[in-house]
Design a protein around this motif. Sequence first.
Motif, PDB file in Angstrom:
ATOM      1  N   LEU A 139     -21.682  -2.806  -0.978  1.00  0.00           N
ATOM      2  CA  LEU A 139     -22.496  -3.922  -2.144  1.00  0.00           C
ATOM      3  C   LEU A 139     -21.390  -4.848  -2.559  1.00  0.00           C
ATOM      4  CD1 LEU A 139     -25.392  -2.311  -3.568  1.00  0.00           C
ATOM      5  CD2 LEU A 139     -25.040  -2.888  -1.446  1.00  0.00           C
ATOM      6  N   GLY A 140     -20.130  -4.945  -2.304  1.00  0.00           N
ATOM      7  CA  GLY A 140     -19.279  -5.788  -2.932  1.00  0.00           C
ATOM      8  C   GLY A 140     -18.542  -5.410  -3.968  1.00  0.00           C
ATOM      9  N   ILE A 141     -18.721  -4.192  -4.393  1.00  0.00           N
ATOM     10  CA  ILE A 141     -18.279  -3.556  -5.726  1.00  0.00           C
ATOM     11  C   ILE A 141     -16.817  -3.043  -5.255  1.00  0.00           C
ATOM     12  CG2 ILE A 141     -18.268  -1.813  -7.339  1.00  0.00           C
ATOM     13  CD1 ILE A 141     -20.697  -3.731  -7.348  1.00  0.00           C
ATOM     14  N   PRO A 142     -15.804  -3.616  -6.004  1.00  0.00           N
ATOM     15  CA  PRO A 142     -14.329  -3.425  -5.915  1.00  0.00           C
ATOM     16  C   PRO A 142     -14.186  -1.915  -5.913  1.00  0.00           C
ATOM     17  CG  PRO A 142     -14.415  -5.157  -7.338  1.00  0.00           C
ATOM     18  CD  PRO A 142     -15.956  -4.649  -7.301  1.00  0.00           C
ATOM     19  N   LYS A 143     -13.236  -1.433  -4.992  1.00  0.00           N
ATOM     20  CA  LYS A 143     -12.970   0.184  -5.110  1.00  0.00           C
ATOM     21  C   LYS A 143     -12.437   0.593  -6.418  1.00  0.00           C
ATOM     22  CE  LYS A 143     -11.688   0.893  -0.205  1.00  0.00           C
ATOM     23  NZ  LYS A 143     -10.646   1.471   0.598  1.00  0.00           N
ATOM     24  N   SER A 144     -11.530  -0.529  -7.174  1.00  0.00           N
ATOM     25  CA  SER A 144     -11.181  -0.157  -8.456  1.00  0.00           C
ATOM     26  C   SER A 144     -12.320   0.408  -9.558  1.00  0.00           C
ATOM     27  CB  SER A 144     -10.566  -1.204  -9.172  1.00  0.00           C
ATOM     28  OG  SER A 144     -11.337  -2.562  -9.056  1.00  0.00           O
ATOM     29  N   VAL A 145     -13.425  -0.061  -9.250  1.00  0.00           N
ATOM     30  CA  VAL A 145     -14.596   0.191 -10.229  1.00  0.00           C
ATOM     31  C   VAL A 145     -14.906   1.847 -10.002  1.00  0.00           C
ATOM     32  CG1 VAL A 145     -17.183  -0.286 -10.815  1.00  0.00           C
ATOM     33  CG2 VAL A 145     -15.521  -2.122 -10.256  1.00  0.00           C
ATOM     34  N   ARG A 146     -14.824   2.153  -8.851  1.00  0.00           N
ATOM     35  CA  ARG A 146     -15.045   3.536  -8.709  1.00  0.00           C
ATOM     36  C   ARG A 146     -14.239   4.513  -9.512  1.00  0.00           C
ATOM     37  NH1 ARG A 146     -15.204   3.123  -2.156  1.00  0.00           N
ATOM     38  NH2 ARG A 146     -16.283   1.106  -2.019  1.00  0.00           N
ATOM     39  N   THR A 147     -13.214   4.149 -10.058  1.00  0.00           N
ATOM     40  CA  THR A 147     -12.317   5.304 -10.791  1.00  0.00           C
ATOM     41  C   THR A 147     -13.019   5.274 -12.038  1.00  0.00           C
ATOM     42  OG1 THR A 147     -11.120   3.253 -11.774  1.00  0.00           O
ATOM     43  CG2 THR A 147     -10.239   4.159  -9.744  1.00  0.00           C
ATOM     44  N   TYR A 148     -13.981   4.799 -12.436  1.00  0.00           N
ATOM     45  CA  TYR A 148     -14.845   5.299 -13.457  1.00  0.00           C
ATOM     46  C   TYR A 148     -15.454   6.497 -13.361  1.00  0.00           C
ATOM     47  CZ  TYR A 148     -19.161   4.612 -16.100  1.00  0.00           C
ATOM     48  OH  TYR A 148     -20.256   5.184 -17.077  1.00  0.00           O
ATOM     49  N   LEU A 149     -15.714   7.079 -12.265  1.00  0.00           N
ATOM     50  CA  LEU A 149     -16.190   8.293 -11.724  1.00  0.00           C
ATOM     51  C   LEU A 149     -15.170   9.351 -11.251  1.00  0.00           C
ATOM     52  CD1 LEU A 149     -19.157   6.956  -9.753  1.00  0.00           C
ATOM     53  CD2 LEU A 149     -19.467   7.757 -12.307  1.00  0.00           C
ATOM     54  N   GLU A 150     -15.373  10.524 -11.890  1.00  0.00           N
ATOM     55  CA  GLU A 150     -14.868  11.582 -11.146  1.00  0.00           C
ATOM     56  C   GLU A 150     -15.202  12.088  -9.864  1.00  0.00           C
ATOM     57  OE1 GLU A 150     -13.572  16.277 -12.137  1.00  0.00           O
ATOM     58  OE2 GLU A 150     -14.282  15.208 -13.748  1.00  0.00           O
ATOM     59  N   ILE A 151     -14.252  12.232  -8.774  1.00  0.00           N
ATOM     60  CA  ILE A 151     -14.887  12.488  -7.482  1.00  0.00           C
ATOM     61  C   ILE A 151     -15.577  13.849  -7.460  1.00  0.00           C
ATOM     62  CG2 ILE A 151     -14.298  13.273  -5.211  1.00  0.00           C
ATOM     63  CD1 ILE A 151     -12.120  10.963  -5.531  1.00  0.00           C
ATOM     64  N   SER A 152     -16.723  14.100  -6.935  1.00  0.00           N
ATOM     65  CA  SER A 152     -17.347  15.396  -7.029  1.00  0.00           C
ATOM     66  C   SER A 152     -17.024  16.422  -5.966  1.00  0.00           C
ATOM     67  CB  SER A 152     -18.692  15.063  -7.072  1.00  0.00           C
ATOM     68  OG  SER A 152     -19.817  16.366  -7.003  1.00  0.00           O
ATOM     69  N   SER A 153     -16.693  15.721  -4.671  1.00  0.00           N
ATOM     70  CA  SER A 153     -16.294  16.720  -3.580  1.00  0.00           C
ATOM     71  C   SER A 153     -15.604  15.650  -2.646  1.00  0.00           C
ATOM     72  CB  SER A 153     -17.548  17.397  -3.027  1.00  0.00           C
ATOM     73  OG  SER A 153     -18.794  16.380  -2.521  1.00  0.00           O
ATOM     74  N   ARG A 154     -15.246  16.157  -1.533  1.00  0.00           N
ATOM     75  CA  ARG A 154     -14.599  15.161  -0.464  1.00  0.00           C
ATOM     76  C   ARG A 154     -14.951  15.766   0.999  1.00  0.00           C
ATOM     77  NH1 ARG A 154     -10.218  12.015  -1.850  1.00  0.00           N
ATOM     78  NH2 ARG A 154      -9.572  12.268  -4.128  1.00  0.00           N
ATOM     79  N   LEU A 155     -15.223  14.711   1.644  1.00  0.00           N
ATOM     80  CA  LEU A 155     -15.452  15.022   3.271  1.00  0.00           C
ATOM     81  C   LEU A 155     -14.302  14.943   3.997  1.00  0.00           C
ATOM     82  CD1 LEU A 155     -18.337  15.158   4.288  1.00  0.00           C
ATOM     83  CD2 LEU A 155     -17.970  12.609   4.953  1.00  0.00           C
ATOM     84  N   LEU A 156     -14.355  16.126   4.782  1.00  0.00           N
ATOM     85  CA  LEU A 156     -13.202  16.370   5.943  1.00  0.00           C
ATOM     86  C   LEU A 156     -13.736  16.538   7.311  1.00  0.00           C
ATOM     87  CD1 LEU A 156     -10.777  18.790   3.834  1.00  0.00           C
ATOM     88  CD2 LEU A 156     -10.478  16.652   4.261  1.00  0.00           C
ATOM     89  N   ASN A 157     -12.622  16.149   8.064  1.00  0.00           N
ATOM     90  CA  ASN A 157     -12.821  16.504   9.460  1.00  0.00           C
ATOM     91  C   ASN A 157     -11.713  17.005  10.142  1.00  0.00           C
ATOM     92  OD1 ASN A 157     -11.701  14.235  10.103  1.00  0.00           O
ATOM     93  ND2 ASN A 157     -13.717  13.232  10.687  1.00  0.00           N
ATOM     94  N   TRP A 158     -11.619  17.415  11.464  1.00  0.00           N
ATOM     95  CA  TRP A 158     -10.545  17.974  12.110  1.00  0.00           C
ATOM     96  C   TRP A 158      -9.335  16.886  12.236  1.00  0.00           C
ATOM     97  CZ3 TRP A 158      -6.935  21.151  13.049  1.00  0.00           C
ATOM     98  CH2 TRP A 158      -6.058  21.123  14.321  1.00  0.00           C
ATOM     99  N   HIS A 159      -9.861  15.670  12.560  1.00  0.00           N
ATOM    100  CA  HIS A 159      -9.058  14.325  12.649  1.00  0.00           C
ATOM    101  C   HIS A 159      -8.156  14.109  11.311  1.00  0.00           C
ATOM    102  CE1 HIS A 159      -7.452  10.356  13.941  1.00  0.00           C
ATOM    103  NE2 HIS A 159      -7.856   9.764  12.692  1.00  0.00           N
TER     104      HIS A 159
END
Length: 511
Positions: A218-238
């Motif tokens: 929605l056009g929200i800059p990535k820098s705004v997300r630093t407001y939140l602590e990452i809950s988990s991460r998504l991984l794959n073999w690649h």
Amino acid sequence: MATQKALRFKSDMGIPLYTAEQCQALDRHCIDDLGYSGYELMQQAAQAAFAVLLSEWPNVQELIILCGKGNNGGDGFEMASIAQEHGIDVQLVFAGAIYRLEGEAKLAAEAAISSGLDVISSEQINWYKPNCVIVDALLGVGIKGAPSDDVSALISLVNESPLPVLAIDVPSGVNASSGYVAAEAIIADITVTMLLNKQGLFTGHAPDYVGQVRLANLGIPKSVRTYLEISSRLLNWHSVQQGALFSPRKVTAHKGDFGHVLIIGGDSGMAGAVSLSASAALRAGAGLVSVATRPEHVGAIVARQPEVMAHGVESGQQLIPLLAKADVIAIGPGLGQSSWGQQMLQQVMQSTLPVVLDADALNLMATGKIQHNLAQRISVMTPHPGEAARMLGVDVSSVMQDRFTALRSLSERFNSYVVLKGAGSLMGDSAGIKICTDGNPGMASAGMGDVLTGISASFMAQHLQALPKHLHQVISGAVCLHSAAADEGAKHGQSSLLASDLLVELRKLLN
């Protein structure tokens, strides 16, 4: 002991994921603190969903848009207005009373109605229009339990329809934080999720419902997300194969550089499990692999895999010299719960070597009869939901309602790193959780867990210098490799996939 030099591991590997509550908090932060308009964000969400719809179904002529009373329904009303502007017919359905709408959702509904669209009831829907797509905007990320009866009835009609479905933010009925489905949920072909990737879309029941997941920021800059602590991460073999786990071997390397794995299991009649695990450990790169099993199984194991050093043991005492030579232990494949299996596990709990615990090793621990020393050693547990439930003293439904909480509870109770298996396997501890997106339903067959146990122990033995600091990268690599091998094997068919098929695929993927 293995002497491979410690390697550099990335700690931030994988796509960031968040809970529903975090996504709601970010939405409020954008509006209350950063000056974004809530209605403008709703319009942007509708535009993003509409763009995905056109890219996936460019010949669409009609939409059935199902709207609920919250902001998710507001996104649907806005999408209806956009569709009408583009000359696409709309059946606009609202599950409730229009006069009860509030805030931005009310504004969106008024705009749609003022543009000439009529709101119809679910009984008036024509489910059989050609080139028609259903848009699900019934329930948003706020749902925690089962939908109401009227919404459940509408969800059932959607799932019975032959039409394709696009879900806005989350398929209605799916818990965006846990992936749990309490009752009915929309089965979508595509889910366009807004602002942030929600962790519940990738694990638990959710993979049966979400289809392809597309993120609209929605056009929200990535820098705004630093407001939140990452809950988990998504991984794959690649993503994991780019890491330090898979660096080329030195020209002067020898088998002692890659660790010695001891796999314990194979009670009477269950030689296959420990044999599969041993073969997987070898294929995953361990320098040496030993097996401790019932004496009658030794010949069959060596005949199947001559590189394995198989030993017949009748008691825990006979296990002691084998433990003295190992770098990493794996116990559980075909272990059984008889007195023999209990002796094996009791002896393992006298050691402080790194250990992988699976299958009946976990079931024996769940009884509470065997004291463990996992707080004094590096340990990895690889339960499926049934084993996790037994270890926590709850039913399987309780585990599935919140797999993330179940994993953390297991990790804290047993001082272990945990792999909670299933669609969207979770890997982690109290320091963080990752989700593996590789894998397929063909893995629901005997021996798959035994192969994972062997790979996990093998990776730990090859990277002893990286433990315990980088245990999460080591086990994430093992889980994703295992699942990716299953995906390669499933190219020849899921229903006929065997655990032993993965052994060939492991070699291809690792080389």
